[in-house]
Write an enzyme that holds these catalytic residues in place. Sequence first.
Site, short mmCIF file in Angstrom:
data_model
loop_
_atom_site.label_atom_id
_atom_site.label_comp_id
_atom_site.label_asym_id
_atom_site.label_seq_id
_atom_site.Cartn_x
_atom_site.Cartn_y
_atom_site.Cartn_z
N CYS A 138 -5.21 6.69 -36.22
CA CYS A 138 -5.34 5.89 -37.44
C CYS A 138 -5.49 6.73 -38.71
CB CYS A 138 -6.51 4.93 -37.31
SG CYS A 138 -6.32 3.77 -35.94
N CYS A 458 -12.19 6.21 -39.17
CA CYS A 458 -12.31 6.62 -37.78
C CYS A 458 -10.92 6.66 -37.17
CB CYS A 458 -13.19 5.64 -37.00
SG CYS A 458 -12.57 3.94 -37.03
#
Length: 474
Positions: A138, A458
Site C-alpha cells: 500500500c 501502513c
Amino acid sequence: MSSILTHAIRNLPASSAWATRVFARSLSCSSQLQAAAVQPKSKKTLTKSGVKNIVVVEGVRIPFLQSGTSYADLMPHDLARAALQGLLNRTSVPREVVDYIVYGTVIQEVKTSNVAREAALGAGFSDKTPAHTVTMACISSNQAMTTGVGMIAAGQCDVVVAGGVELMSDVPIRHSRKMRKTMLTLNRAKTLGQKLSLLSKIRPDYFAPELPAVAEFSTSETMGHSADRLAAAFAVSRLEQDEYALRSHTLAKKAQDGGLLIDVVPFKVPGKDTVTKDNGIRPSSMEQMGKLKPAFVKPYGTVTAANSSFLTDGASAVLLMSEEKALAMGYKPKAYLRDFVYVSQDPKDQLLLGPTYATPKVLEKAGLTMADIDVFEFHEAFAGQILANLKAMDSDWFAQNYMGRKSKVGAPPLEKFNTWGGSLSLGHPFAATGCRLVMTTAHRLKKEGGQYGLVAACAAGGQGHAMVVELYPQ
C-alpha cells in the site's frame, strides 16, 4: 500482543463519547475550510545546507472507483496512462524534459509487468525516457515518489514523474500448480503419444483455480482478520469504528461537494461516459452500518464492510523537480518533499502499526514535534486500524515496551486529521494512494494556512512509511 489489551484499556480512551467529540470537532473544522486560503504561520524552514530542495510541482489522479464499475474492462496501463496524460495536460510540461518515470503497482498484470514503461509510451513520453516499476504494497507510490526524490537529490535527474496504479476489477487468477506443471510439460512434448499420455493424467482437482487474496504470505492471515485482532487488542469498539467510518465518508462528501478535491482529473473511459468523481463516497447512518455482520472474525468480530476500505481501481501521478529546475521553467511548486522514513515490524501482531512506528522517527529526523504539524494525512485501511494507531501513539506504555522509546509521541488532534476524508471513503487503489495523500496534504496546507504536513501509511508485510511535506512559500 494480547497483553496490550489490559494496558490499552487502562491507559487509553475507548468510549464512544470520545469518538463523538472528535467527530463533531472535525466536522466543524471542515466547514471552516470553505473560507479562502489563509497565509501560513511563520515557522523555520526545513531547508538544509548542501542538500537539494525537492519540490512537487503538481499531482493528479483519475477518479477512484469501486472495482467492477466503469474501469472494469480496462487494463492497469490504461489507468496509469490516463493519470500521466492528466498530469501533462495540467502542467504543460514538455515530455522530453522528463528524465525518468517511476510507478508503483501491487497486483501485477503479467502482460505489462513494467507498467511504468507501457503507460509512459502510451501517454506519449519519449521512448528515450527510462521508466521502472516498484512494489511495496500500500506504500508503492510512496516508494515511487521517494525513489524520484533520491534520483534528484543525487544529481542523476532534474525532473521525475512518479505515481501508482491498481486495477482490482481484473486480478490474475491462476490455474492450480498441478495444471500449470502439466501444461508446461505438454508444451515440450514432441509426439502425439506423449501429449495424450500427459492429458490422460489430468484429474478434476487440476481445474480448481488459485484465487488471489489480500493475505500475508508469511502468516497466511488476511489483512481484515489482522485488523480485527488489532482493534480488539486496543479495545476499539465496533461503535467507535462505525463512527470513524461515518466521519470519513461525511468529510469526503463535504470536500467533494465543496470542490476541494482538485487533484481529480476527468477520464473519458473508452466506449463509456467521462468519469469525473470518486464513486465510493457514501455517507450512511449508524443504524444502517450497525446492521452489517462481521466480515472476517465471525460472529464476534468488529470489522465490517462499512468500516473497511473497499477494493478500488485508480491511478495517480505527481511531477517532481529540483526547486532550481522548477523555478527555471517558470513553475510555482505546491510543496517541498522533506524528510521521510520507512519502517518494518512483526507482520503477525503489528501488521498495521506502521504509522505509529514511522511518525516519531520522521519527526526526529526533521527536528519537529507533533505540535509543529498542521495537517495529518494517514492512510485508512480500516477504521479499527486508524483508531488502534491513534491509541498506540498516545500510550507511554506501548512506546516503552514495544518501541524502545522513553515516552509516547502523542496522537494527532482530530481537527487536523484526514479532514477531507480518507481511504475508507475516497477509495484505496493500493499503489495509487500515496500520491493522493501527498497532494491532499499540499492542498490542505494551502487552504488552511499551515506549513508542515505529515503523511503516514501502513502496508502489508508489517511495513510503514512517513514523510514530512512543507508548503511552498506563497
